[in-house]
Design an enzyme around this catalytic site. Structure first.
Site, PDB file in Angstrom:
ATOM      1  N   GLU A 190      19.645 -54.803  -7.705  1.00 19.47           N
ATOM      2  CA  GLU A 190      19.928 -56.169  -8.133  1.00 19.47           C
ATOM      3  C   GLU A 190      19.742 -56.361  -9.633  1.00 19.47           C
ATOM      4  OE1 GLU A 190      18.716 -59.329  -5.578  1.00 19.47           O
ATOM      5  OE2 GLU A 190      18.248 -60.686  -7.233  1.00 19.47           O
ATOM      6  N   ASP A 201      12.956 -54.923  -7.427  1.00 21.32           N
ATOM      7  CA  ASP A 201      12.158 -56.110  -7.117  1.00 21.32           C
ATOM      8  C   ASP A 201      11.227 -56.455  -8.276  1.00 21.32           C
ATOM      9  OD1 ASP A 201      13.109 -56.288  -4.342  1.00 21.32           O
ATOM     10  OD2 ASP A 201      12.015 -54.420  -4.099  1.00 21.32           O
TER      11      ASP A 201
END
Length: 413
Positions: free
Chosen positions: A308, A47
């Site tokens: 991610e 994140d």
């Protein structure tokens, strides 16, 4: 990921006061547009990694004045060793980094002058209530974005850029912005010079040799299969390492400090930094900062990545990769994994696509890869050009920061 061995972080940090926006109060005739980006740490480094890249691109490439609010500065200090984990406000790479502090607790108060022109909350982190109340009181209302997680699922196109009026404070409205792999999404984060730097590095054998020497103290022999290893708990590391130990040629593995490196050390019977078993030469390396981690991905023939941020960087590396997706309690990650595999392997020879799918699924299920690894490794000569084509195809779309800036400029004003 942390700094490489022997590196001295550049003295790029500037201490800044925690008061109002710089440029407010009439010091500048036409101050740049002001952006506030909020991020809470959920997936360890992922994140913060994405939020930091976005903040940097918006500030340096889009010319905005950016503040990045983080609830845990210690994570950023691993990605950027020159970032203080305790300082309330500091500026690095043209981004003002602020701790998500007590003012944002429920019942707190924030003057409207503190609210930015554009507010971005990352991954549904929820903009703090005192800030939302100040947004509702500000005229005009700021443009408010919820940057969502990356997904290859088809429904993303239909949800991208949709408005969501606040249930109590309308007309204050938040818009959903979805990264993605198609022209009907917000694209992927990509610095303006990334692909040029990648191509130059991958064409420079001396630079790659120096990189490996600095990282491990040695240079892989010609023909070695170079692998970076980064993943979550639960992946079948031992099974993979045993399979690689039986590889026909030398396999050089670099595992940055973390879960994967602990697995490597265990497999090496406790050898802390370097060891050999069968065809494998394995190295535990320090945590790398983001730019150095890119170079690791560029210098390897195969990259195991997770979450991610490193997932996207592996695609820009234009090399074959294996994705360890962040597991969710409801199993939604299996749908996301299947959706990406369907896009990534579309048009491939079915046998080669099956090799990729079998290893990825086994890796994510924590099952042995003893059977899937040989076929996957044998197909690398074919899947490597596919990775290059995939990266080139993605690069035809504008990057995420450019699309987000254009969306807030053209669609929401």
């Amino acid at each position: 990921m942390g700094s490489g061995p022997g590196e001295s972080p550049a003295p790029s940090r500037i201490i800044v006061p925690t008061g109002a926006w710089p440029g407010s109060g009439g010091q500048l005739a036409a101050p740049p547009e002001r952006w506030d980006i909020f991020c809470r740490v959920v997936d360890n480094f992922g994140d913060v990694g994405v939020a930091w890249r976005l903040a940097r691109c918006v500030a340096r490439e889009q010319g905005r004045l950016v503040r990045l609010y983080l609830d845990d500065l210690t994570v950023l200090s691993r990605l950027r060793p020159d970032a203080s984990p305790t300082m309330a406000a500091q500026r690095i790479d043209s981004v003002e980094i602020r701790h998500w502090d007590e003012r944002f607790r429920e019942g707190g108060f924030l003057p409207v002058e503190e609210v930015a022109d554009v507010v971005v909350e990352t991954f549904g982190c929820d903009t703090p209530e005192p800030y939302v109340l100040a947004m509702a009181a500000r005229r005009p209302h700021p443009r408010w974005i919820n940057l969502e997680y990356l997904s290859a699922e088809e429904w993303v196109e239909g949800s991208h850029a949709l408005p969501s009026p606040h249930p109590r404070l309308a007309p204050l409205t938040r818009h959903f912005f979805f990264p993605g792999f198609t022209a009907r999404t917000g694209g992927l984060l990509r610095e303006r010079d990334l692909l040029v730097r990648r191509d130059e590095f991958q064409a420079d054998r001396a630079a790659q040799a120096e990189f490996w020497r600095a990282l491990t103290g040695a240079v892989p022999p010609d023909g070695a299969l170079k692998v970076s290893l980064f993943g979550y708990l639960g992946a079948p590391y031992e099974s993979l390492l045993e399979a690689m130990a039986r590889h026909a040629g030398p396999v050089w593995i670099a595992a940055p400090e973390g879960v994967a490196s602990l697995a490597v050390t265990s497999w090496l019977h406790g050898k802390a930094h370097r060891g050999e078993r069968g065809a494998v030469n394995a190295f535990v390396i320090p945590f790398l900062d983001q730019d150095r981690y890119d170079e690791l991905l560029w210098s390897c023939d195969l990259n195991f990545v997770r979450g991610e941020d490193s997932f996207v960087r592996a695609q820009w590396a234009a090399r074959p990769f294996v994705w360890h997706i962040y597991p969710t309690d409801d199993g939604a990650h299996w749908v996301k994994l299947a959706a990406f595999l369907a896009r990534y392997t579309a048009g491939m020879d079915r046998g080669h696509a099956d090799c990729i799918t079998a290893l990825w699924e086994g890796w994510n299920r924590g099952e042995t890869v003893a059977r899937s690894w040989p076929a996957f490794a044998a197909a690398l000569a074919v899947t490597a050009p596919h990775a290059e084509e995939w990266a080139a195809r993605l690069a035809t779309a504008p990057d995420l920061a450019t699309q987000l800036a254009a969306f807030t400029d053209n669609m929401l004003k």
